[in-house]
Write a protein that holds these residues in place. Structure first.
Motif, PDB file in Angstrom:
ATOM      1  N   HIS A   1      -5.846 -19.286  -5.061  1.00 14.70           N
ATOM      2  CA  HIS A   1      -5.717 -19.481  -3.613  1.00 14.70           C
ATOM      3  C   HIS A   1      -4.470 -20.309  -3.306  1.00 14.70           C
ATOM      4  N   PHE A   2      -3.734 -19.871  -2.284  1.00 17.61           N
ATOM      5  CA  PHE A   2      -2.559 -20.620  -1.848  1.00 17.61           C
ATOM      6  C   PHE A   2      -2.887 -21.366  -0.568  1.00 17.61           C
ATOM      7  N   HIS A   3      -2.533 -22.629  -0.533  1.00 15.60           N
ATOM      8  CA  HIS A   3      -2.729 -23.400   0.704  1.00 15.60           C
ATOM      9  C   HIS A   3      -1.419 -24.032   1.112  1.00 15.60           C
TER      10      HIS A   3
ATOM     11  N   GLY B   1      -2.033  -0.489   6.161  1.00 18.14           N
ATOM     12  CA  GLY B   1      -1.846  -0.445   7.605  1.00 18.14           C
ATOM     13  C   GLY B   1      -2.700  -1.414   8.399  1.00 18.14           C
ATOM     14  N   GLN B   2      -3.471  -2.271   7.712  1.00 21.28           N
ATOM     15  CA  GLN B   2      -4.388  -3.134   8.460  1.00 21.28           C
ATOM     16  C   GLN B   2      -3.655  -4.171   9.315  1.00 21.28           C
ATOM     17  N   VAL B   3      -2.634  -4.797   8.736  1.00 18.83           N
ATOM     18  CA  VAL B   3      -1.802  -5.729   9.499  1.00 18.83           C
ATOM     19  C   VAL B   3      -0.339  -5.453   9.163  1.00 18.83           C
TER      20      VAL B   3
ATOM     21  N   THR C   1      -5.716  -7.771  -5.015  1.00 15.60           N
ATOM     22  CA  THR C   1      -5.593  -8.274  -3.641  1.00 15.60           C
ATOM     23  C   THR C   1      -6.547  -7.526  -2.706  1.00 15.60           C
ATOM     24  N   GLY C   2      -6.728  -8.087  -1.530  1.00 12.72           N
ATOM     25  CA  GLY C   2      -7.604  -7.481  -0.529  1.00 12.72           C
ATOM     26  C   GLY C   2      -6.831  -6.658   0.486  1.00 12.72           C
ATOM     27  N   GLU C   3      -5.629  -6.234   0.124  1.00 16.71           N
ATOM     28  CA  GLU C   3      -4.828  -5.468   1.075  1.00 16.71           C
ATOM     29  C   GLU C   3      -5.444  -4.097   1.360  1.00 16.71           C
TER      30      GLU C   3
ATOM     31  N   LEU D   1      -7.770 -12.587  -8.995  1.00 15.53           N
ATOM     32  CA  LEU D   1      -7.964 -12.212  -7.594  1.00 15.53           C
ATOM     33  C   LEU D   1      -7.232 -13.189  -6.692  1.00 15.53           C
ATOM     34  N   LEU D   2      -6.377 -12.663  -5.799  1.00 19.30           N
ATOM     35  CA  LEU D   2      -5.768 -13.506  -4.780  1.00 19.30           C
ATOM     36  C   LEU D   2      -6.799 -13.688  -3.680  1.00 19.30           C
ATOM     37  N   LEU D   3      -7.384 -14.877  -3.659  1.00 19.55           N
ATOM     38  CA  LEU D   3      -8.505 -15.141  -2.754  1.00 19.55           C
ATOM     39  C   LEU D   3      -8.032 -15.957  -1.560  1.00 19.55           C
ATOM     40  N   SER D   4      -8.049 -15.326  -0.390  1.00 14.52           N
ATOM     41  CA  SER D   4      -7.739 -16.052   0.839  1.00 14.52           C
ATOM     42  C   SER D   4      -9.074 -16.447   1.453  1.00 14.52           C
ATOM     43  N   GLY D   5      -9.064 -16.962   2.660  1.00 14.05           N
ATOM     44  CA  GLY D   5     -10.336 -17.303   3.291  1.00 14.05           C
ATOM     45  C   GLY D   5     -10.858 -16.170   4.150  1.00 14.05           C
ATOM     46  N   GLY D   6     -10.225 -14.993   4.042  1.00  7.07           N
ATOM     47  CA  GLY D   6     -10.567 -13.901   4.955  1.00  7.07           C
ATOM     48  C   GLY D   6     -11.751 -13.064   4.515  1.00  7.07           C
ATOM     49  N   ILE D   7     -11.918 -11.951   5.192  1.00  2.51           N
ATOM     50  CA  ILE D   7     -13.043 -11.055   4.906  1.00  2.51           C
ATOM     51  C   ILE D   7     -12.736 -10.171   3.696  1.00  2.51           C
ATOM     52  N   ASP D   8     -11.466  -9.803   3.551  1.00  7.69           N
ATOM     53  CA  ASP D   8     -11.138  -8.720   2.616  1.00  7.69           C
ATOM     54  C   ASP D   8     -11.143  -9.116   1.142  1.00  7.69           C
ATOM     55  N   SER D   9     -10.473 -10.215   0.822  1.00 14.84           N
ATOM     56  CA  SER D   9     -10.299 -10.489  -0.612  1.00 14.84           C
ATOM     57  C   SER D   9     -11.608 -10.724  -1.383  1.00 14.84           C
ATOM     58  N   PRO D  10     -12.622 -11.390  -0.808  1.00 16.34           N
ATOM     59  CA  PRO D  10     -13.869 -11.495  -1.577  1.00 16.34           C
ATOM     60  C   PRO D  10     -14.486 -10.119  -1.869  1.00 16.34           C
TER      61      PRO D  10
ATOM     62  N   LEU E   1       7.194 -14.776   1.686  1.00 16.01           N
ATOM     63  CA  LEU E   1       6.090 -15.564   1.134  1.00 16.01           C
ATOM     64  C   LEU E   1       5.249 -14.721   0.173  1.00 16.01           C
ATOM     65  N   ARG E   2       5.004 -13.469   0.584  1.00 17.80           N
ATOM     66  CA  ARG E   2       4.233 -12.553  -0.266  1.00 17.80           C
ATOM     67  C   ARG E   2       4.856 -12.385  -1.652  1.00 17.80           C
ATOM     68  N   ARG E   3       6.170 -12.321  -1.691  1.00 19.20           N
ATOM     69  CA  ARG E   3       6.851 -12.159  -2.980  1.00 19.20           C
ATOM     70  C   ARG E   3       6.686 -13.412  -3.841  1.00 19.20           C
TER      71      ARG E   3
ATOM     72  N   SER F   1       1.951  -6.803   7.532  1.00 19.28           N
ATOM     73  CA  SER F   1       2.496  -6.948   6.182  1.00 19.28           C
ATOM     74  C   SER F   1       1.898  -5.944   5.203  1.00 19.28           C
ATOM     75  N   GLN F   2       0.976  -5.150   5.648  1.00 19.02           N
ATOM     76  CA  GLN F   2       0.295  -4.241   4.733  1.00 19.02           C
ATOM     77  C   GLN F   2       0.723  -2.782   4.909  1.00 19.02           C
ATOM     78  N   THR F   3       1.968  -2.620   5.266  1.00 20.30           N
ATOM     79  CA  THR F   3       2.552  -1.277   5.277  1.00 20.30           C
ATOM     80  C   THR F   3       2.965  -0.931   3.851  1.00 20.30           C
TER      81      THR F   3
ATOM     82  N   GLU G   1      -7.441 -21.830   9.620  1.00 23.02           N
ATOM     83  CA  GLU G   1      -6.179 -21.122   9.412  1.00 23.02           C
ATOM     84  C   GLU G   1      -5.846 -20.909   7.944  1.00 23.02           C
ATOM     85  N   ASP G   2      -5.286 -19.755   7.662  1.00 21.77           N
ATOM     86  CA  ASP G   2      -4.770 -19.444   6.334  1.00 21.77           C
ATOM     87  C   ASP G   2      -3.286 -19.814   6.336  1.00 21.77           C
ATOM     88  N   CYS G   3      -2.741 -20.037   5.132  1.00 20.05           N
ATOM     89  CA  CYS G   3      -1.331 -20.438   5.074  1.00 20.05           C
ATOM     90  C   CYS G   3      -0.409 -19.349   5.630  1.00 20.05           C
TER      91      CYS G   3
HETATM   92  P1  ATP Z   1      -8.142 -11.345   3.794  1.00 14.26           P
HETATM   93  O1  ATP Z   1      -9.243 -10.933   4.705  1.00 14.26           O
HETATM   94  O2  ATP Z   1      -8.484 -11.159   2.354  1.00 14.26           O
HETATM   95  O3  ATP Z   1      -7.620 -12.706   4.106  1.00 14.26           O
HETATM   96  P2  ATP Z   1      -6.184 -10.212   5.439  1.00 14.26           P
HETATM   97  O4  ATP Z   1      -6.629  -9.018   6.157  1.00 14.26           O
HETATM   98  O5  ATP Z   1      -6.167 -11.509   6.148  1.00 14.26           O
HETATM   99  O6  ATP Z   1      -6.994 -10.321   4.080  1.00 14.26           O
HETATM  100  P3  ATP Z   1      -3.515 -10.761   4.589  1.00 14.26           P
HETATM  101  O7  ATP Z   1      -3.564 -12.117   5.143  1.00 14.26           O
HETATM  102  O8  ATP Z   1      -2.348  -9.877   4.873  1.00 14.26           O
HETATM  103  O9  ATP Z   1      -4.754  -9.858   4.922  1.00 14.26           O
HETATM  104  O10 ATP Z   1      -3.631 -10.884   3.023  1.00 14.26           O
HETATM  105  C1  ATP Z   1      -3.645  -9.768   2.188  1.00 14.26           C
HETATM  106  C2  ATP Z   1      -4.108 -10.195   0.819  1.00 14.26           C
HETATM  107  O11 ATP Z   1      -3.209 -11.152   0.276  1.00 14.26           O
HETATM  108  C3  ATP Z   1      -5.449 -10.891   0.851  1.00 14.26           C
HETATM  109  O12 ATP Z   1      -6.510  -9.988   0.830  1.00 14.26           O
HETATM  110  C4  ATP Z   1      -5.364 -11.734  -0.400  1.00 14.26           C
HETATM  111  O13 ATP Z   1      -5.672 -10.956  -1.544  1.00 14.26           O
HETATM  112  C5  ATP Z   1      -3.916 -12.146  -0.423  1.00 14.26           C
HETATM  113  N1  ATP Z   1      -3.768 -13.447   0.273  1.00 14.26           N
HETATM  114  C6  ATP Z   1      -3.428 -13.679   1.546  1.00 14.26           C
HETATM  115  N2  ATP Z   1      -3.400 -14.999   1.825  1.00 14.26           N
HETATM  116  C7  ATP Z   1      -3.738 -15.627   0.677  1.00 14.26           C
HETATM  117  C8  ATP Z   1      -3.905 -17.001   0.287  1.00 14.26           C
HETATM  118  N3  ATP Z   1      -3.728 -17.989   1.151  1.00 14.26           N
HETATM  119  N4  ATP Z   1      -4.261 -17.262  -0.980  1.00 14.26           N
HETATM  120  C9  ATP Z   1      -4.458 -16.266  -1.875  1.00 14.26           C
HETATM  121  N5  ATP Z   1      -4.320 -14.971  -1.572  1.00 14.26           N
HETATM  122  C10 ATP Z   1      -3.961 -14.642  -0.311  1.00 14.26           C
END
Ligand code: ATP
Ligand code: MG
Length: 384
Positions: free
Chosen positions: A204-206, A287-289, A282-284, A178-187, A260-262, A291-293, A339-341
């Motif tokens: 997680h990427f920082h 169309g949410q943001v 991923t938590g994509e 799981l690509l886990l960011s600090g956001g709402i979606d990925s968990p 960066l995504r790549r 980069s999610q087209t 902030e997320d990276c």
């Molecule tokens: P989230 O709420 O999960 O942060 P988001 O709406 O902020 O999602 P993006 O920032 O575009 O959307 O990220 C899309 C997805 O890419 C995330 O759900 C996660 O799976 C992955 N991702 C984004 N940033 C990171 C990170 N710093 N480390 C690991 N995974 C990431």
């Protein structure tokens, strides 16, 4: 009279031939979740019973088991010898103090001297005599006293059903990263896939020091919340600081997030292969943001060669995701404002629908393999 927790399980019973395997994993997961708490779990004709625990651990046990995937519902009840007076005392104990009720009896022990309707009628009558604030309503009662007369000479008596996690036992459907960011979606995305039985690792990427230590702590806290559902979790943290600096220095800024995504996806695949993960999650959400087209997803997807990328939230609205985030207890952590990276070096106008030829041309300005190897070497692992 002994307190017990009655565990009913969910979809596992559907798994015909593999049933034994599913049940073994399920039982092991329950044991893991109760590690350190005195208890005994026994399987009893289509149910599990938790016995021999200390009274003060009851709430902890219920809370932990309610998060184990495969558990459909729980009841805290009383176990008594199958004898009418004992059953009545237990029924009085678990009964609400007022309101309407009915008694429902299930009799597995066909040798017991009364049948189910007789037991229900007798116990119901004695409860009414005992407490004038109770009334019977068989159609729409406020609560139900359940009596389960078992074959082993014991009877279980309980009132409430606690709804639990449902799903399949974690570990029965492979392993994913799981690509886990600090956001709402990925968990939420991780929770959904784990619910289908997949064991989850996290990446997680920082971008420290551009992102701070609180941002990292937030991710660890989210992983910890997930770990309660996934019987433990491993989190790998990788720095993409230098990758971002190199993109910023050498490429058209509008492609920062796309490029960066790549890199993230390539690093994820490298780690997945090393750790035995069979997919990337991923938590994509479409169309949410920016980069999610579908074009953005095409660009990031195309660097992953050997495994599927699961995006369980793709068809969800943000409010649906928020609701699930609240349900799993992650929301309050996810909205902490760090902030997320992805927000470092963020351009004013990111490319929304990147064309592959342009992406490749921008990427050609970088030493992709060198940057990947360097970033991969920064990996640090934490386990919960
Ligand atoms: P989230 O709420 O999960 O942060 P988001 O709406 O902020 O999602 P993006 O920032 O575009 O959307 O990220 C899309 C997805 O890419 C995330 O759900 C996660 O799976 C992955 N991702 C984004 N940033 C990171 C990170 N710093 N480390 C690991 N995974 C990431
Ligand atoms: Mg994010």
């Amino acid at each position: 009279m002994e307190k017990v927790v009655i565990i009913r399980y969910a979809e596992i019973h559907l798994k015909g031939k593999n049933r034994g395997y599913f049940e073994r994993v399920f039982a092991a997961n329950m044991e893991k979740s109760l590690k350190g708490i005195r208890h005994e779990i026994r399987r009893r004709s289509g149910r599990y019973l938790v016995e021999n625990f200390a009274e003060e651990d009851e709430n902890k046990i219920v809370k932990k088991l309610s998060k184990v995937f495969g558990v459909h519902s729980l009841s805290v009840g009383l176990k008594v010898p199958s004898e009418m007076n004992e059953i009545f005392i237990a029924a009085r104990e678990v009964s609400d103090k007022s309101g309407t009720f009915k008694v429902e009896t299930h009799r597995a022990d066909k040798k017991f001297y009364m049948n189910s309707p007789q037991i229900s009628a007798e116990i119901g009558g004695r409860l009414l005599d005992d407490n004038k604030n109770l009334k019977v309503d068989v159609h729409n009662p406020d609560f139900v006293i359940n009596i389960d007369v078992r074959e082993d000479g014991s009877t279980l008596v309980f009132n409430k059903f606690i709804k639990c996690a449902d799903g399949m036992p974690v570990g029965t459907a492979g392993r994913g990263l799981l690509l886990l960011s600090g956001g709402i979606d990925s968990p939420v995305a991780g929770h959904m896939i784990a619910k289908r039985g997949m064991k989850i690792d996290c990446l997680h990427f920082h971008s420290y020091p551009y992102t701070n230590m609180q941002a990292r702590q937030k991710v660890m806290d989210l992983a910890k919340i997930l770990s309660e559902y996934t019987c433990g979790i491993k989190v790998t943290v990788i720095s993409v600081k230098h990758i971002q600096e190199e993109i910023h220095k050498n490429c058209n800024g509008a492609y920062m997030v796309t490029l960066l995504r790549r890199f993230m996806m390539r690093l994820a695949e490298m780690l997945a292969k090393k750790d035995g993960d069979q997919c990337i999650i991923t938590g994509e959400s479409l169309g949410q943001v920016a980069s999610q087209t579908i074009e953005g997803m095409t660009s990031s997807n195309s660097v992953v060669e050997s495994m599927p990328v699961l995006r369980p939230l793709c068809g969800f609205d943000k409010n649906e995701i928020i609701e699930r985030s609240r349900d799993i207890g992650a929301y309050d952590v996810s909205i902490r404002p760090y902030e997320d990276c992805c927000t470092v070096f963020l351009p004013d106008y990111p490319i929304i629908k990147p064309k592959m030829a342009d992406v490749l041309a921008e990427e050609a300005k970088l030493d992709v393999q060198g940057l990947l190897d360097e970033a991969f070497a920064t990996a640090e692992v934490t386990e919960f």
